[in-house]
Scaffold this active site. Structure first.
Site, PDB file in Angstrom:
ATOM      1  N   ARG A 119     -37.817 -14.944 -21.071  1.00  0.00           N
ATOM      2  CA  ARG A 119     -36.645 -14.975 -20.435  1.00  0.00           C
ATOM      3  C   ARG A 119     -35.480 -14.272 -21.169  1.00  0.00           C
ATOM      4  NH1 ARG A 119     -38.517 -20.279 -19.842  1.00  0.00           N
ATOM      5  NH2 ARG A 119     -39.238 -20.745 -17.595  1.00  0.00           N
ATOM      6  N   LYS A 141     -27.934  -2.226 -16.043  1.00  0.00           N
ATOM      7  CA  LYS A 141     -28.982  -2.074 -15.073  1.00  0.00           C
ATOM      8  C   LYS A 141     -30.265  -1.749 -15.528  1.00  0.00           C
ATOM      9  CE  LYS A 141     -26.796  -0.103 -11.227  1.00  0.00           C
ATOM     10  NZ  LYS A 141     -27.053   0.412  -9.823  1.00  0.00           N
ATOM     11  N   GLU A 183     -23.920  14.672 -13.531  1.00  0.00           N
ATOM     12  CA  GLU A 183     -23.501  13.166 -13.738  1.00  0.00           C
ATOM     13  C   GLU A 183     -22.300  12.975 -14.381  1.00  0.00           C
ATOM     14  OE1 GLU A 183     -24.415  10.263 -12.074  1.00  0.00           O
ATOM     15  OE2 GLU A 183     -26.464  10.637 -11.617  1.00  0.00           O
ATOM     16  N   LYS A 225     -17.710   5.192 -17.197  1.00  0.00           N
ATOM     17  CA  LYS A 225     -18.679   4.201 -16.707  1.00  0.00           C
ATOM     18  C   LYS A 225     -18.389   2.658 -17.303  1.00  0.00           C
ATOM     19  CE  LYS A 225     -23.460   3.119 -15.362  1.00  0.00           C
ATOM     20  NZ  LYS A 225     -24.878   3.494 -15.016  1.00  0.00           N
ATOM     21  N   GLU A 235     -21.850  -5.271  -9.992  1.00  0.00           N
ATOM     22  CA  GLU A 235     -21.757  -4.230  -8.798  1.00  0.00           C
ATOM     23  C   GLU A 235     -21.374  -4.955  -7.798  1.00  0.00           C
ATOM     24  OE1 GLU A 235     -24.581  -0.598  -7.067  1.00  0.00           O
ATOM     25  OE2 GLU A 235     -24.662  -1.130  -9.034  1.00  0.00           O
ATOM     26  N   ARG A 239     -17.776  -0.998  -8.965  1.00  0.00           N
ATOM     27  CA  ARG A 239     -18.704  -0.369  -9.410  1.00  0.00           C
ATOM     28  C   ARG A 239     -19.434   0.449  -8.627  1.00  0.00           C
ATOM     29  NH1 ARG A 239     -23.328  -2.590 -13.983  1.00  0.00           N
ATOM     30  NH2 ARG A 239     -24.580  -0.613 -14.120  1.00  0.00           N
ATOM     31  N   ASN A 243     -21.213   5.536  -7.519  1.00  0.00           N
ATOM     32  CA  ASN A 243     -22.043   6.144  -6.554  1.00  0.00           C
ATOM     33  C   ASN A 243     -21.679   7.292  -5.819  1.00  0.00           C
ATOM     34  OD1 ASN A 243     -24.487   4.470  -6.882  1.00  0.00           O
ATOM     35  ND2 ASN A 243     -23.546   2.937  -5.630  1.00  0.00           N
ATOM     36  N   HIS A 246     -24.138  10.004  -4.515  1.00  0.00           N
ATOM     37  CA  HIS A 246     -25.394   9.389  -4.545  1.00  0.00           C
ATOM     38  C   HIS A 246     -25.968   9.067  -3.101  1.00  0.00           C
ATOM     39  CE1 HIS A 246     -24.861   9.413  -8.722  1.00  0.00           C
ATOM     40  NE2 HIS A 246     -25.909   8.726  -9.019  1.00  0.00           N
ATOM     41  N   HIS A 250     -29.436  10.509  -2.961  1.00  0.00           N
ATOM     42  CA  HIS A 250     -30.644   9.287  -2.914  1.00  0.00           C
ATOM     43  C   HIS A 250     -31.535   9.817  -1.761  1.00  0.00           C
ATOM     44  CE1 HIS A 250     -28.787   6.175  -5.319  1.00  0.00           C
ATOM     45  NE2 HIS A 250     -29.281   6.769  -6.080  1.00  0.00           N
ATOM     46  N   HIS A 263     -32.850  14.192 -10.316  1.00  0.00           N
ATOM     47  CA  HIS A 263     -31.493  13.244  -9.823  1.00  0.00           C
ATOM     48  C   HIS A 263     -30.282  13.860  -9.723  1.00  0.00           C
ATOM     49  CE1 HIS A 263     -29.647   9.576  -9.224  1.00  0.00           C
ATOM     50  NE2 HIS A 263     -28.795   9.761 -10.040  1.00  0.00           N
TER      51      HIS A 263
HETATM   52  N1  LIG Z   1     -30.474   1.973 -15.028  1.00  0.00           N
HETATM   53  C1  LIG Z   1     -29.550   2.795 -14.408  1.00  0.00           C
HETATM   54  O1  LIG Z   1     -28.330   2.343 -14.178  1.00  0.00           O
HETATM   55  C2  LIG Z   1     -29.898   4.235 -14.051  1.00  0.00           C
HETATM   56  C3  LIG Z   1     -28.967   5.051 -13.778  1.00  0.00           C
HETATM   57  C4  LIG Z   1     -29.433   6.357 -13.536  1.00  0.00           C
HETATM   58  C5  LIG Z   1     -30.580   6.800 -13.544  1.00  0.00           C
HETATM   59  N2  LIG Z   1     -31.427   5.889 -13.751  1.00  0.00           N
HETATM   60  C6  LIG Z   1     -32.954   6.105 -13.731  1.00  0.00           C
HETATM   61  O2  LIG Z   1     -33.295   6.937 -14.867  1.00  0.00           O
HETATM   62  C7  LIG Z   1     -34.358   7.789 -14.457  1.00  0.00           C
HETATM   63  C8  LIG Z   1     -34.202   9.373 -14.669  1.00  0.00           C
HETATM   64  O3  LIG Z   1     -33.734   9.323 -16.277  1.00  0.00           O
HETATM   65  P1  LIG Z   1     -34.156  10.949 -17.004  1.00  0.00           P
HETATM   66  O4  LIG Z   1     -33.784  11.918 -16.204  1.00  0.00           O
HETATM   67  O5  LIG Z   1     -33.937  10.577 -18.296  1.00  0.00           O
HETATM   68  O6  LIG Z   1     -35.771  10.892 -16.593  1.00  0.00           O
HETATM   69  P2  LIG Z   1     -37.100  10.757 -17.546  1.00  0.00           P
HETATM   70  O7  LIG Z   1     -36.840   9.364 -18.370  1.00  0.00           O
HETATM   71  O8  LIG Z   1     -38.236  10.671 -16.680  1.00  0.00           O
HETATM   72  O9  LIG Z   1     -37.041  11.989 -18.276  1.00  0.00           O
HETATM   73  C9  LIG Z   1     -37.426  13.252 -17.908  1.00  0.00           C
HETATM   74  C10 LIG Z   1     -38.474  13.863 -18.673  1.00  0.00           C
HETATM   75  O10 LIG Z   1     -37.879  14.428 -20.102  1.00  0.00           O
HETATM   76  C11 LIG Z   1     -38.655  14.052 -21.020  1.00  0.00           C
HETATM   77  N3  LIG Z   1     -37.919  13.766 -22.327  1.00  0.00           N
HETATM   78  C12 LIG Z   1     -36.962  12.856 -22.645  1.00  0.00           C
HETATM   79  N4  LIG Z   1     -36.251  13.073 -23.505  1.00  0.00           N
HETATM   80  C13 LIG Z   1     -36.517  14.167 -24.037  1.00  0.00           C
HETATM   81  C14 LIG Z   1     -35.989  15.308 -25.051  1.00  0.00           C
HETATM   82  N5  LIG Z   1     -35.309  14.714 -25.899  1.00  0.00           N
HETATM   83  N6  LIG Z   1     -36.584  16.318 -24.966  1.00  0.00           N
HETATM   84  C15 LIG Z   1     -37.578  16.562 -24.360  1.00  0.00           C
HETATM   85  N7  LIG Z   1     -38.115  15.900 -23.264  1.00  0.00           N
HETATM   86  C16 LIG Z   1     -37.509  14.554 -22.951  1.00  0.00           C
HETATM   87  C17 LIG Z   1     -39.484  12.579 -20.686  1.00  0.00           C
HETATM   88  O11 LIG Z   1     -40.469  12.626 -21.568  1.00  0.00           O
HETATM   89  C18 LIG Z   1     -39.624  12.866 -19.397  1.00  0.00           C
HETATM   90  O12 LIG Z   1     -40.898  13.734 -19.159  1.00  0.00           O
HETATM   91  C19 LIG Z   1     -34.699   7.512 -13.024  1.00  0.00           C
HETATM   92  O13 LIG Z   1     -35.751   6.581 -12.964  1.00  0.00           O
HETATM   93  C20 LIG Z   1     -33.314   6.760 -12.517  1.00  0.00           C
HETATM   94  O14 LIG Z   1     -33.648   5.732 -11.597  1.00  0.00           O
HETATM   95  C21 LIG Z   1     -31.120   4.455 -14.317  1.00  0.00           C
HETATM   96 ZN   LIG Z   2     -27.036   8.993 -10.717  1.00  0.00          ZN
END
Ligand SMILES: NC(=O)c1ccc[n+]([C@@H]2O[C@H](COP(=O)([O-])OP(=O)(O)OC[C@H]3O[C@@H](n4cnc5c(N)ncnc54)[C@H](O)[C@@H]3O)[C@@H](O)[C@H]2O)c1
Ligand SMILES: [Zn+2]
Length: 369
Positions: A119, A141, A183, A225, A235, A239, A243, A246, A250, A263
Protein backbone atom coordinates in the site's frame (compact mmCIF):
# COMPACT_ATOMS: atom_id res chain seq x y z
CA UNK A 1 23.54 22.69 -7.37
CA UNK A 2 20.08 24.20 -7.59
CA UNK A 3 17.49 23.07 -5.09
CA UNK A 4 13.79 23.42 -5.78
CA UNK A 5 11.34 22.66 -2.98
CA UNK A 6 8.00 21.08 -3.76
CA UNK A 7 5.76 22.23 -0.93
CA UNK A 8 3.13 19.64 -0.10
CA UNK A 9 2.88 19.99 3.66
CA UNK A 10 4.15 16.89 5.41
CA UNK A 11 5.03 15.34 2.04
CA UNK A 12 7.31 18.25 1.08
CA UNK A 13 10.40 17.21 -0.84
CA UNK A 14 13.34 18.64 -2.75
CA UNK A 15 14.29 18.45 -6.37
CA UNK A 16 18.01 18.87 -6.89
CA UNK A 17 19.50 19.89 -10.24
CA UNK A 18 23.24 19.87 -10.78
CA UNK A 19 26.08 18.39 -12.76
CA UNK A 20 27.44 15.47 -10.76
CA UNK A 21 24.49 15.40 -8.33
CA UNK A 22 23.82 11.70 -8.97
CA UNK A 23 27.19 10.84 -7.44
CA UNK A 24 26.23 12.61 -4.23
CA UNK A 25 23.04 10.66 -3.56
CA UNK A 26 23.85 9.60 0.01
CA UNK A 27 24.44 13.24 0.97
CA UNK A 28 21.44 14.55 -0.91
CA UNK A 29 19.04 11.95 0.45
CA UNK A 30 20.01 12.66 4.05
CA UNK A 31 17.47 10.98 6.31
CA UNK A 32 16.51 8.40 3.71
CA UNK A 33 19.99 6.90 3.60
CA UNK A 34 20.60 3.71 5.53
CA UNK A 35 17.22 2.13 4.85
CA UNK A 36 16.94 -1.10 2.88
CA UNK A 37 16.96 0.13 -0.71
CA UNK A 38 16.28 -1.37 -4.10
CA UNK A 39 17.36 0.26 -7.35
CA UNK A 40 15.15 -0.10 -10.43
CA UNK A 41 16.59 0.86 -13.81
CA UNK A 42 16.59 -0.35 -17.41
CA UNK A 43 19.26 -2.35 -19.20
CA UNK A 44 20.39 0.46 -21.44
CA UNK A 45 20.66 3.09 -18.74
CA UNK A 46 22.46 0.72 -16.42
CA UNK A 47 24.95 -0.37 -19.05
CA UNK A 48 25.76 3.29 -19.75
CA UNK A 49 25.71 4.68 -16.23
CA UNK A 50 25.79 1.79 -13.76
CA UNK A 51 29.50 2.17 -13.14
CA UNK A 52 29.23 5.85 -12.40
CA UNK A 53 26.20 5.45 -10.13
CA UNK A 54 27.19 2.18 -8.47
CA UNK A 55 29.41 3.52 -5.68
CA UNK A 56 26.98 6.21 -4.60
CA UNK A 57 24.06 3.75 -4.62
CA UNK A 58 26.05 1.15 -2.68
CA UNK A 59 26.91 3.75 -0.06
CA UNK A 60 23.15 4.18 0.25
CA UNK A 61 22.88 0.48 1.03
CA UNK A 62 21.34 -0.54 -2.28
CA UNK A 63 21.85 -4.03 -3.63
CA UNK A 64 22.12 -5.18 -7.25
CA UNK A 65 19.63 -3.25 -9.37
CA UNK A 66 16.46 -4.70 -10.84
CA UNK A 67 16.70 -4.07 -14.59
CA UNK A 68 13.48 -3.64 -16.53
CA UNK A 69 13.24 -4.06 -20.29
CA UNK A 70 13.31 -0.52 -21.76
CA UNK A 71 10.86 1.22 -24.05
CA UNK A 72 7.26 2.33 -24.07
CA UNK A 73 5.90 -1.13 -24.98
CA UNK A 74 7.25 -2.39 -21.67
CA UNK A 75 5.43 0.25 -19.64
CA UNK A 76 2.88 -2.46 -19.01
CA UNK A 77 0.98 -4.61 -16.54
CA UNK A 78 3.43 -7.42 -17.24
CA UNK A 79 6.47 -5.34 -16.32
CA UNK A 80 4.67 -3.99 -13.25
CA UNK A 81 3.63 -7.48 -12.15
CA UNK A 82 7.13 -8.84 -12.56
CA UNK A 83 8.58 -5.93 -10.59
CA UNK A 84 6.09 -6.43 -7.75
CA UNK A 85 7.11 -10.08 -7.68
CA UNK A 86 10.77 -9.10 -7.42
CA UNK A 87 9.98 -6.69 -4.59
CA UNK A 88 8.21 -9.46 -2.67
CA UNK A 89 11.05 -11.92 -3.19
CA UNK A 90 13.58 -9.29 -2.12
CA UNK A 91 11.92 -9.12 1.28
CA UNK A 92 11.71 -5.33 1.12
CA UNK A 93 9.38 -4.14 3.87
CA UNK A 94 7.25 -1.06 4.48
CA UNK A 95 10.33 0.89 5.57
CA UNK A 96 12.11 0.03 2.32
CA UNK A 97 13.13 2.57 -0.29
CA UNK A 98 12.78 2.19 -4.03
CA UNK A 99 15.19 4.18 -6.20
CA UNK A 100 14.16 4.65 -9.84
CA UNK A 101 17.06 5.42 -12.20
CA UNK A 102 15.97 5.99 -15.78
CA UNK A 103 13.69 7.78 -18.21
CA UNK A 104 9.97 8.31 -17.91
CA UNK A 105 9.16 4.67 -18.52
CA UNK A 106 11.26 3.41 -15.61
CA UNK A 107 9.98 6.25 -13.42
CA UNK A 108 6.33 5.60 -14.22
CA UNK A 109 6.52 1.81 -13.70
CA UNK A 110 8.75 1.93 -10.63
CA UNK A 111 6.66 4.74 -9.13
CA UNK A 112 3.47 2.75 -9.58
CA UNK A 113 5.12 -0.29 -8.02
CA UNK A 114 6.15 1.90 -5.06
CA UNK A 115 2.56 3.16 -4.79
CA UNK A 116 1.10 -0.36 -4.75
CA UNK A 117 3.67 -2.43 -2.87
CA UNK A 118 2.43 -2.85 0.71
CA UNK A 119 0.00 0.00 0.00
CA UNK A 120 2.83 2.38 -0.67
CA UNK A 121 6.53 2.61 0.13
CA UNK A 122 8.89 5.56 -0.20
CA UNK A 123 10.68 6.13 -3.46
CA UNK A 124 13.12 8.56 -5.04
CA UNK A 125 13.79 9.32 -8.70
CA UNK A 126 17.02 9.86 -10.56
CA UNK A 127 15.75 10.85 -14.02
CA UNK A 128 18.16 10.14 -16.85
CA UNK A 129 16.42 11.71 -19.87
CA UNK A 130 15.78 15.43 -20.30
CA UNK A 131 12.06 14.72 -20.61
CA UNK A 132 12.04 12.82 -17.33
CA UNK A 133 14.00 15.59 -15.57
CA UNK A 134 11.62 18.36 -16.53
CA UNK A 135 8.37 16.46 -16.73
CA UNK A 136 7.72 12.85 -15.82
CA UNK A 137 9.78 12.78 -12.61
CA UNK A 138 8.03 15.87 -11.28
CA UNK A 139 4.60 15.81 -9.72
CA UNK A 140 4.00 12.27 -8.54
CA UNK A 141 1.92 10.93 -11.42
CA UNK A 142 2.84 7.29 -12.09
CA UNK A 143 1.25 4.63 -14.24
CA UNK A 144 1.34 1.97 -16.93
CA UNK A 145 -0.30 1.58 -20.33
CA UNK A 146 -3.02 -0.83 -21.34
CA UNK A 147 -2.89 -2.38 -24.78
CA UNK A 148 -5.62 0.01 -25.88
CA UNK A 149 -4.90 3.08 -23.84
CA UNK A 150 -1.86 5.02 -22.71
CA UNK A 151 -1.45 5.58 -18.98
CA UNK A 152 -4.66 3.60 -18.47
CA UNK A 153 -3.90 2.74 -14.86
CA UNK A 154 -1.96 4.83 -12.41
CA UNK A 155 -1.76 6.66 -9.15
CA UNK A 156 -0.55 9.83 -7.52
CA UNK A 157 2.43 8.87 -5.40
CA UNK A 158 4.93 11.62 -4.68
CA UNK A 159 8.59 10.62 -4.40
CA UNK A 160 10.63 11.69 -1.36
CA UNK A 161 13.29 13.32 -3.52
CA UNK A 162 14.27 13.90 -7.13
CA UNK A 163 17.92 14.21 -8.19
CA UNK A 164 18.46 15.48 -11.74
CA UNK A 165 22.05 15.27 -12.96
CA UNK A 166 22.54 16.76 -16.45
CA UNK A 167 25.85 14.88 -16.76
CA UNK A 168 23.77 11.78 -17.41
CA UNK A 169 22.40 13.39 -20.57
CA UNK A 170 25.73 13.14 -22.39
CA UNK A 171 24.78 9.69 -23.68
CA UNK A 172 21.26 10.63 -24.71
CA UNK A 173 20.59 10.62 -28.48
CA UNK A 174 19.83 14.02 -30.06
CA UNK A 175 16.20 13.24 -30.71
CA UNK A 176 15.60 12.39 -27.07
CA UNK A 177 17.36 15.57 -26.03
CA UNK A 178 15.20 17.64 -28.35
CA UNK A 179 12.12 15.86 -27.07
CA UNK A 180 12.83 17.23 -23.60
CA UNK A 181 13.67 20.66 -25.00
CA UNK A 182 10.18 20.98 -26.50
CA UNK A 183 8.71 20.36 -23.04
CA UNK A 184 11.03 23.03 -21.60
CA UNK A 185 9.82 25.49 -24.24
CA UNK A 186 6.24 24.51 -23.40
CA UNK A 187 6.87 25.44 -19.76
CA UNK A 188 8.25 28.79 -20.85
CA UNK A 189 5.22 29.55 -22.99
CA UNK A 190 2.92 28.59 -20.09
CA UNK A 191 4.52 30.88 -17.58
CA UNK A 192 8.14 31.89 -17.94
CA UNK A 193 9.02 34.57 -20.46
CA UNK A 194 12.65 34.69 -19.35
CA UNK A 195 13.00 30.97 -20.03
CA UNK A 196 11.69 31.42 -23.58
CA UNK A 197 14.10 34.32 -24.11
CA UNK A 198 17.05 32.24 -22.92
CA UNK A 199 16.08 29.44 -25.33
CA UNK A 200 15.81 31.85 -28.24
CA UNK A 201 19.07 33.63 -27.46
CA UNK A 202 21.22 30.58 -26.74
CA UNK A 203 22.52 27.95 -29.17
CA UNK A 204 19.68 26.23 -31.02
CA UNK A 205 20.55 22.64 -30.10
CA UNK A 206 20.35 21.63 -26.44
CA UNK A 207 23.57 19.69 -27.08
CA UNK A 208 25.37 23.04 -27.35
CA UNK A 209 23.88 24.71 -24.29
CA UNK A 210 26.48 25.59 -21.66
CA UNK A 211 26.37 23.74 -18.35
CA UNK A 212 24.79 26.63 -16.45
CA UNK A 213 22.33 27.27 -19.30
CA UNK A 214 21.26 23.62 -19.27
CA UNK A 215 20.93 23.58 -15.48
CA UNK A 216 18.95 26.80 -15.53
CA UNK A 217 16.62 25.64 -18.28
CA UNK A 218 15.94 22.38 -16.44
CA UNK A 219 15.46 24.15 -13.12
CA UNK A 220 13.13 26.78 -14.61
CA UNK A 221 10.93 24.15 -16.23
CA UNK A 222 10.83 22.17 -12.98
CA UNK A 223 9.99 25.30 -10.98
CA UNK A 224 7.03 25.99 -13.23
CA UNK A 225 5.69 22.47 -12.98
CA UNK A 226 6.35 22.35 -9.22
CA UNK A 227 4.37 25.54 -8.66
CA UNK A 228 1.42 24.21 -10.61
CA UNK A 229 1.55 20.86 -8.78
CA UNK A 230 1.74 22.58 -5.39
CA UNK A 231 -1.50 24.40 -6.14
CA UNK A 232 -3.29 21.51 -7.83
CA UNK A 233 -1.69 18.19 -7.00
CA UNK A 234 -4.50 16.01 -8.33
CA UNK A 235 -5.14 17.73 -11.63
CA UNK A 236 -8.55 19.10 -10.73
CA UNK A 237 -8.17 22.24 -12.74
CA UNK A 238 -5.03 24.37 -12.77
CA UNK A 239 -2.73 21.43 -13.49
CA UNK A 240 -4.42 21.15 -16.86
CA UNK A 241 -2.39 24.14 -18.10
CA UNK A 242 0.58 21.78 -18.28
CA UNK A 243 -1.20 20.09 -21.17
CA UNK A 244 -0.36 22.95 -23.54
CA UNK A 245 0.52 21.33 -26.86
CA UNK A 246 -0.68 17.94 -25.63
CA UNK A 247 -4.18 17.84 -27.13
CA UNK A 248 -2.84 17.64 -30.66
CA UNK A 249 0.41 16.04 -29.43
CA UNK A 250 -1.31 13.03 -27.89
CA UNK A 251 -3.47 12.61 -31.00
CA UNK A 252 -0.39 12.61 -33.25
CA UNK A 253 1.25 9.98 -31.05
CA UNK A 254 -1.89 7.82 -30.97
CA UNK A 255 -2.64 7.79 -34.70
CA UNK A 256 0.99 6.92 -35.49
CA UNK A 257 0.96 4.28 -32.74
CA UNK A 258 3.78 5.96 -30.88
CA UNK A 259 6.22 5.10 -33.64
CA UNK A 260 6.74 8.26 -35.67
CA UNK A 261 7.22 10.97 -33.06
CA UNK A 262 8.92 11.14 -29.71
CA UNK A 263 6.57 12.59 -27.11
CA UNK A 264 8.31 15.98 -27.19
CA UNK A 265 8.27 16.15 -30.99
CA UNK A 266 4.51 15.59 -30.95
CA UNK A 267 4.19 18.29 -28.29
CA UNK A 268 6.24 20.61 -30.52
CA UNK A 269 3.67 20.18 -33.30
CA UNK A 270 0.90 20.57 -30.74
CA UNK A 271 2.41 23.83 -29.52
CA UNK A 272 2.29 25.23 -33.06
CA UNK A 273 -1.32 24.05 -33.44
CA UNK A 274 -2.33 25.70 -30.16
CA UNK A 275 -0.61 28.96 -31.11
CA UNK A 276 -2.38 28.96 -34.48
CA UNK A 277 -5.78 28.27 -32.87
CA UNK A 278 -5.21 31.02 -30.33
CA UNK A 279 -4.33 33.50 -33.05
CA UNK A 280 -7.40 32.54 -35.08
CA UNK A 281 -9.55 33.24 -32.02
CA UNK A 282 -7.93 36.62 -31.52
CA UNK A 283 -6.40 35.50 -28.22
CA UNK A 284 -2.79 35.70 -29.40
CA UNK A 285 -1.16 38.45 -31.44
CA UNK A 286 0.42 37.69 -34.81
CA UNK A 287 3.81 38.69 -33.41
CA UNK A 288 3.54 36.33 -30.43
CA UNK A 289 2.27 33.53 -32.63
CA UNK A 290 5.27 34.02 -34.88
CA UNK A 291 7.61 34.13 -31.87
CA UNK A 292 6.27 30.82 -30.55
CA UNK A 293 6.53 29.26 -33.99
CA UNK A 294 10.11 30.30 -34.55
CA UNK A 295 11.17 29.33 -31.01
CA UNK A 296 9.67 25.88 -31.63
CA UNK A 297 11.18 25.42 -35.08
CA UNK A 298 14.55 26.57 -33.79
CA UNK A 299 14.81 23.50 -31.54
CA UNK A 300 15.25 21.35 -34.60
CA UNK A 301 13.50 19.18 -37.12
CA UNK A 302 10.43 17.13 -36.22
CA UNK A 303 9.21 14.11 -38.17
CA UNK A 304 6.78 15.22 -40.85
CA UNK A 305 2.99 15.07 -40.72
CA UNK A 306 2.85 13.48 -44.18
CA UNK A 307 -0.08 11.14 -44.63
CA UNK A 308 -1.92 12.26 -41.50
CA UNK A 309 -5.36 13.59 -42.31
CA UNK A 310 -7.43 15.68 -39.87
CA UNK A 311 -10.33 13.26 -39.31
CA UNK A 312 -8.50 10.45 -37.49
CA UNK A 313 -6.65 13.10 -35.48
CA UNK A 314 -9.93 14.75 -34.49
CA UNK A 315 -11.33 11.38 -33.49
CA UNK A 316 -8.25 10.76 -31.36
CA UNK A 317 -8.60 14.19 -29.73
CA UNK A 318 -12.25 13.46 -28.91
CA UNK A 319 -11.30 10.09 -27.37
CA UNK A 320 -8.65 11.67 -25.17
CA UNK A 321 -9.72 11.44 -21.56
CA UNK A 322 -9.19 15.16 -21.12
CA UNK A 323 -12.26 15.97 -23.20
CA UNK A 324 -15.14 16.95 -20.91
CA UNK A 325 -17.97 17.99 -23.19
CA UNK A 326 -18.94 17.57 -26.82
CA UNK A 327 -16.65 20.42 -27.66
CA UNK A 328 -12.89 20.14 -27.41
CA UNK A 329 -10.72 21.45 -24.63
CA UNK A 330 -7.47 23.17 -25.54
CA UNK A 331 -4.88 25.04 -23.55
CA UNK A 332 -4.17 28.15 -25.63
CA UNK A 333 -1.34 30.66 -25.26
CA UNK A 334 -2.54 34.25 -24.89
CA UNK A 335 0.97 35.71 -24.65
CA UNK A 336 4.46 34.34 -24.15
CA UNK A 337 4.25 33.21 -20.55
CA UNK A 338 0.47 33.11 -20.27
CA UNK A 339 -2.16 30.51 -21.18
CA UNK A 340 -5.88 29.98 -20.85
CA UNK A 341 -7.90 26.75 -20.79
CA UNK A 342 -10.61 26.96 -23.44
CA UNK A 343 -13.38 24.35 -23.30
CA UNK A 344 -15.49 25.25 -26.29
CA UNK A 345 -13.33 24.62 -29.33
CA UNK A 346 -15.47 23.45 -32.25
CA UNK A 347 -14.35 20.52 -34.30
CA UNK A 348 -14.26 22.76 -37.37
CA UNK A 349 -11.82 25.11 -35.65
CA UNK A 350 -9.56 22.27 -34.63
CA UNK A 351 -9.79 20.87 -38.15
CA UNK A 352 -8.60 24.18 -39.59
CA UNK A 353 -5.67 24.22 -37.16
CA UNK A 354 -4.67 20.69 -38.19
CA UNK A 355 -4.93 21.65 -41.88
CA UNK A 356 -2.74 24.68 -41.23
CA UNK A 357 -0.12 22.49 -39.56
CA UNK A 358 0.02 20.04 -42.44
CA UNK A 359 0.25 22.94 -44.90
CA UNK A 360 3.18 24.45 -42.99
CA UNK A 361 4.83 21.06 -42.87
CA UNK A 362 4.38 20.49 -46.62
CA UNK A 363 5.80 23.88 -47.49
CA UNK A 364 8.96 23.10 -45.52
CA UNK A 365 9.58 19.66 -46.94
CA UNK A 366 12.08 19.54 -49.78
CA UNK A 367 10.25 18.95 -53.07
CA UNK A 368 10.91 15.67 -54.76
CA UNK A 369 12.23 16.26 -58.22
N1 LIG B 1 4.36 10.74 -15.00
C1 LIG B 1 4.27 11.85 -15.71
O1 LIG B 1 3.81 12.87 -15.22
C2 LIG B 1 4.79 11.83 -17.11
C3 LIG B 1 4.97 13.04 -17.78
C4 LIG B 1 5.50 12.99 -19.08
C5 LIG B 1 5.82 11.77 -19.66
N2 LIG B 1 5.62 10.62 -18.96
C6 LIG B 1 5.96 9.32 -19.54
O2 LIG B 1 7.36 9.26 -19.77
C7 LIG B 1 7.61 8.31 -20.80
C8 LIG B 1 8.65 8.87 -21.74
O3 LIG B 1 9.82 9.11 -21.02
P1 LIG B 1 11.24 9.20 -21.75
O4 LIG B 1 11.14 10.14 -22.88
O5 LIG B 1 12.22 9.46 -20.67
O6 LIG B 1 11.37 7.78 -22.41
P2 LIG B 1 12.07 6.40 -21.95
O7 LIG B 1 12.01 6.23 -20.49
O8 LIG B 1 11.45 5.34 -22.79
O9 LIG B 1 13.56 6.62 -22.41
C9 LIG B 1 13.87 6.73 -23.78
C10 LIG B 1 15.04 5.82 -24.16
O10 LIG B 1 16.25 6.43 -23.71
C11 LIG B 1 17.02 5.49 -22.97
N3 LIG B 1 17.78 6.28 -22.01
C12 LIG B 1 17.35 6.76 -20.82
N4 LIG B 1 18.30 7.52 -20.27
C13 LIG B 1 19.35 7.52 -21.10
C14 LIG B 1 20.63 8.13 -21.09
N5 LIG B 1 21.00 8.95 -20.09
N6 LIG B 1 21.46 7.90 -22.13
C15 LIG B 1 21.08 7.13 -23.17
N7 LIG B 1 19.89 6.53 -23.25
C16 LIG B 1 19.03 6.73 -22.22
C17 LIG B 1 16.03 4.53 -22.40
O11 LIG B 1 16.61 3.29 -22.14
C18 LIG B 1 15.00 4.45 -23.52
O12 LIG B 1 15.43 3.51 -24.48
C19 LIG B 1 6.27 8.05 -21.46
O13 LIG B 1 5.82 6.77 -21.09
C20 LIG B 1 5.35 9.10 -20.88
O14 LIG B 1 4.02 8.66 -20.77
C21 LIG B 1 5.11 10.63 -17.71
ZN1 LIG C 1 4.43 15.95 -22.04
Amino acid sequence: VIEIPLELGARRYSITVGHGASRLLPDLLGGLAGRPALVVSDRRVWSLHGRRLGPSLRRLGAREPVLLPGGETHKSWQTLGALLGTLMRSGLRRDGLLIAVGGGVVGDVAGLAAALYMRGIDWVVVPTTLLAMVDSAIGGKVGVNHARSKNAAGAFHQPRAVVADPELLATLPDRQLRSGAYEILKCGVIGDRALVRSLVEGPASPRDWSRPALENAIASAIRLKAEVVERDERERDLRRVLNLGHTIGHALEAVTRYRRFTHGEAVGWGLLGAAWLARERGLLSDANCEAITSATDRLGPRPSLAGLSPEPLLAAIARDKKVRTGRLTFVLPTAIGRVRVVEDVERAEARRALRALTAVDRSKRPRTR
